[in-house]
Write an enzyme that holds these catalytic residues in place. Structure first.
Site, PDB file in Angstrom:
ATOM      1  N   PRO A  10       0.800  -1.223   0.000  1.00  7.03           N
ATOM      2  CA  PRO A  10       0.000   0.000   0.000  1.00  7.03           C
ATOM      3  C   PRO A  10       0.834   1.276   0.000  1.00  7.03           C
ATOM      4  O   PRO A  10       1.872   1.360   0.655  1.00  7.03           O
ATOM      5  CB  PRO A  10      -0.832  -0.106   1.285  1.00  7.03           C
ATOM      6  CG  PRO A  10      -0.161  -1.111   2.130  1.00  7.03           C
ATOM      7  CD  PRO A  10       0.554  -2.037   1.199  1.00  7.03           C
ATOM      8  N   ASN A  11       0.343   2.225  -0.753  1.00  3.11           N
ATOM      9  CA  ASN A  11       0.870   3.579  -0.876  1.00  3.11           C
ATOM     10  C   ASN A  11       2.179   3.677  -1.649  1.00  3.11           C
ATOM     11  O   ASN A  11       2.655   4.781  -1.907  1.00  3.11           O
ATOM     12  CB  ASN A  11       1.019   4.260   0.493  1.00  3.11           C
ATOM     13  CG  ASN A  11      -0.320   4.422   1.172  1.00  3.11           C
ATOM     14  OD1 ASN A  11      -1.260   4.920   0.578  1.00  3.11           O
ATOM     15  ND2 ASN A  11      -0.417   3.964   2.411  1.00  3.11           N
ATOM     16  N   ARG A  18       4.700  11.022  -2.298  1.00  2.00           N
ATOM     17  CA  ARG A  18       4.574  10.809  -0.848  1.00  2.00           C
ATOM     18  C   ARG A  18       5.933  10.954  -0.158  1.00  2.00           C
ATOM     19  O   ARG A  18       6.840  10.157  -0.393  1.00  2.00           O
ATOM     20  CB  ARG A  18       4.020   9.402  -0.597  1.00  2.00           C
ATOM     21  CG  ARG A  18       3.925   9.047   0.856  1.00  2.00           C
ATOM     22  CD  ARG A  18       3.486   7.605   1.033  1.00  2.00           C
ATOM     23  NE  ARG A  18       3.493   7.266   2.440  1.00  2.00           N
ATOM     24  CZ  ARG A  18       3.830   6.087   2.913  1.00  2.00           C
ATOM     25  NH1 ARG A  18       4.174   5.114   2.092  1.00  2.00           N
ATOM     26  NH2 ARG A  18       3.811   5.869   4.201  1.00  2.00           N
ATOM     27  N   TYR A  23      11.195   8.686   1.372  1.00  3.98           N
ATOM     28  CA  TYR A  23      11.141   7.553   0.454  1.00  3.98           C
ATOM     29  C   TYR A  23      11.881   7.773  -0.864  1.00  3.98           C
ATOM     30  O   TYR A  23      11.969   6.857  -1.672  1.00  3.98           O
ATOM     31  CB  TYR A  23       9.684   7.185   0.170  1.00  3.98           C
ATOM     32  CG  TYR A  23       8.939   6.797   1.423  1.00  3.98           C
ATOM     33  CD1 TYR A  23       9.226   5.597   2.067  1.00  3.98           C
ATOM     34  CD2 TYR A  23       7.974   7.626   1.977  1.00  3.98           C
ATOM     35  CE1 TYR A  23       8.562   5.236   3.230  1.00  3.98           C
ATOM     36  CE2 TYR A  23       7.309   7.276   3.133  1.00  3.98           C
ATOM     37  CZ  TYR A  23       7.611   6.081   3.757  1.00  3.98           C
ATOM     38  OH  TYR A  23       6.951   5.731   4.917  1.00  3.98           O
ATOM     39  N   ASN A  75       8.004  -5.588  -0.375  1.00  2.00           N
ATOM     40  CA  ASN A  75       7.889  -4.384   0.435  1.00  2.00           C
ATOM     41  C   ASN A  75       6.408  -4.291   0.749  1.00  2.00           C
ATOM     42  O   ASN A  75       5.631  -3.808  -0.065  1.00  2.00           O
ATOM     43  CB  ASN A  75       8.389  -3.150  -0.315  1.00  2.00           C
ATOM     44  CG  ASN A  75       8.328  -1.901   0.539  1.00  2.00           C
ATOM     45  OD1 ASN A  75       7.626  -1.848   1.547  1.00  2.00           O
ATOM     46  ND2 ASN A  75       9.061  -0.882   0.127  1.00  2.00           N
ATOM     47  N   ALA A  78       2.950  -0.603   5.040  1.00  2.00           N
ATOM     48  CA  ALA A  78       2.455  -0.596   6.422  1.00  2.00           C
ATOM     49  C   ALA A  78       2.041  -1.990   6.893  1.00  2.00           C
ATOM     50  O   ALA A  78       2.087  -2.274   8.096  1.00  2.00           O
ATOM     51  CB  ALA A  78       1.285   0.369   6.559  1.00  2.00           C
ATOM     52  N   GLU A  99      12.605  -9.257   2.439  1.00  2.00           N
ATOM     53  CA  GLU A  99      11.833  -8.077   2.834  1.00  2.00           C
ATOM     54  C   GLU A  99      12.670  -6.832   2.538  1.00  2.00           C
ATOM     55  O   GLU A  99      13.846  -6.768   2.899  1.00  2.00           O
ATOM     56  CB  GLU A  99      11.532  -8.178   4.327  1.00  2.00           C
ATOM     57  CG  GLU A  99      10.847  -6.986   4.921  1.00  2.00           C
ATOM     58  CD  GLU A  99      10.702  -7.089   6.436  1.00  2.00           C
ATOM     59  OE1 GLU A  99      10.171  -6.132   7.008  1.00  2.00           O
ATOM     60  OE2 GLU A  99      11.126  -8.095   7.044  1.00  2.00           O
ATOM     61  N   HIS A 101      12.707  -2.384   2.459  1.00  2.00           N
ATOM     62  CA  HIS A 101      12.125  -1.083   2.818  1.00  2.00           C
ATOM     63  C   HIS A 101      13.033   0.007   2.284  1.00  2.00           C
ATOM     64  O   HIS A 101      14.253  -0.075   2.435  1.00  2.00           O
ATOM     65  CB  HIS A 101      11.973  -0.948   4.336  1.00  2.00           C
ATOM     66  CG  HIS A 101      11.099  -2.005   4.908  1.00  2.00           C
ATOM     67  ND1 HIS A 101       9.732  -1.949   4.818  1.00  2.00           N
ATOM     68  CD2 HIS A 101      11.408  -3.165   5.527  1.00  2.00           C
ATOM     69  CE1 HIS A 101       9.237  -3.038   5.374  1.00  2.00           C
ATOM     70  NE2 HIS A 101      10.223  -3.792   5.804  1.00  2.00           N
ATOM     71  N   ARG A 108      13.041   4.748  12.508  1.00  2.00           N
ATOM     72  CA  ARG A 108      11.784   5.490  12.343  1.00  2.00           C
ATOM     73  C   ARG A 108      10.945   5.407  13.613  1.00  2.00           C
ATOM     74  O   ARG A 108      11.425   5.018  14.666  1.00  2.00           O
ATOM     75  CB  ARG A 108      11.023   4.937  11.127  1.00  2.00           C
ATOM     76  CG  ARG A 108      11.840   4.956   9.858  1.00  2.00           C
ATOM     77  CD  ARG A 108      11.419   5.807   8.706  1.00  2.00           C
ATOM     78  NE  ARG A 108      10.181   6.479   8.711  1.00  2.00           N
ATOM     79  CZ  ARG A 108       9.214   6.301   7.819  1.00  2.00           C
ATOM     80  NH1 ARG A 108       9.344   5.395   6.864  1.00  2.00           N
ATOM     81  NH2 ARG A 108       8.114   7.014   7.869  1.00  2.00           N
TER      82      ARG A 108
END
Length: 150
Positions: A10-11, A18, A23, A75, A78, A99, A101, A108
């Protein structure tokens, strides 16, 4: 030739818009192009998927299993922090996952430091921007990590 799927959650379709300070400035399409360029010397076929829906991520994981993919770069956005459904989908198939990111999740907010999928992936790559995807594909293409716990 190895077949690798890259799943973005998502996103991530909003990359470049964003929070570019967190990012990066590239759109997802630009990142995908960079990944293809920088992995062109590897013997891999890469398919890219992006969805904002948890169930679709699970469907893609299961389809990759039945299509006999050699691995998945994920990825989960959230969902990384709380989706036990995605964790269970990863654990249920016998293929390696890495995984990824874009940002360093360990630096964070406290809720972003938790990954419920980390223990069912062969590696977690965080904070390298788009180069994290490239490194993940190298890991899967070369088989340099231990096999998936799933």
């Amino acid at each position: 030739m190895k077949s690798i799927m890259v799943i973005n959650g998502p996103n991530l379709n909003m990359l470049g818009i964003r929070e570019p300070g967190v990012y990066g400035p590239q759109s997802l399409e630009e990142i995908n192009s960079l990944i293809l360029e920088e992995t062109s010397d590897l013997d891999v076929e890469i398919e890219f998927v992006q969805t904002n829906h948890e169930g679709e991520i699970i469907d893609e994981i299961q389809a990759a299993y039945y299509d006999v993919r050699d691995g998945i770069v994920i990825n989960a956005g959230a969902y990384t922090h709380y989706s036990y459904a995605i964790r269970d989908a990863i654990a249920s198939v016998k293929m390696p996952f890495v995984e990824v990111h874009l940002s360093d999740i360990s630096a964070r907010e406290p809720f972003r430091r938790v990954s419920v999928i980390e223990d069912v992936c062969v590696a977690q790559i965080s904070g390298l921007g788009y180069k994290g995807y490239v490194r993940a594909i190298e890991v899967l293409a070369k088989g340099t990590e231990e096999e998936n716990n799933g």
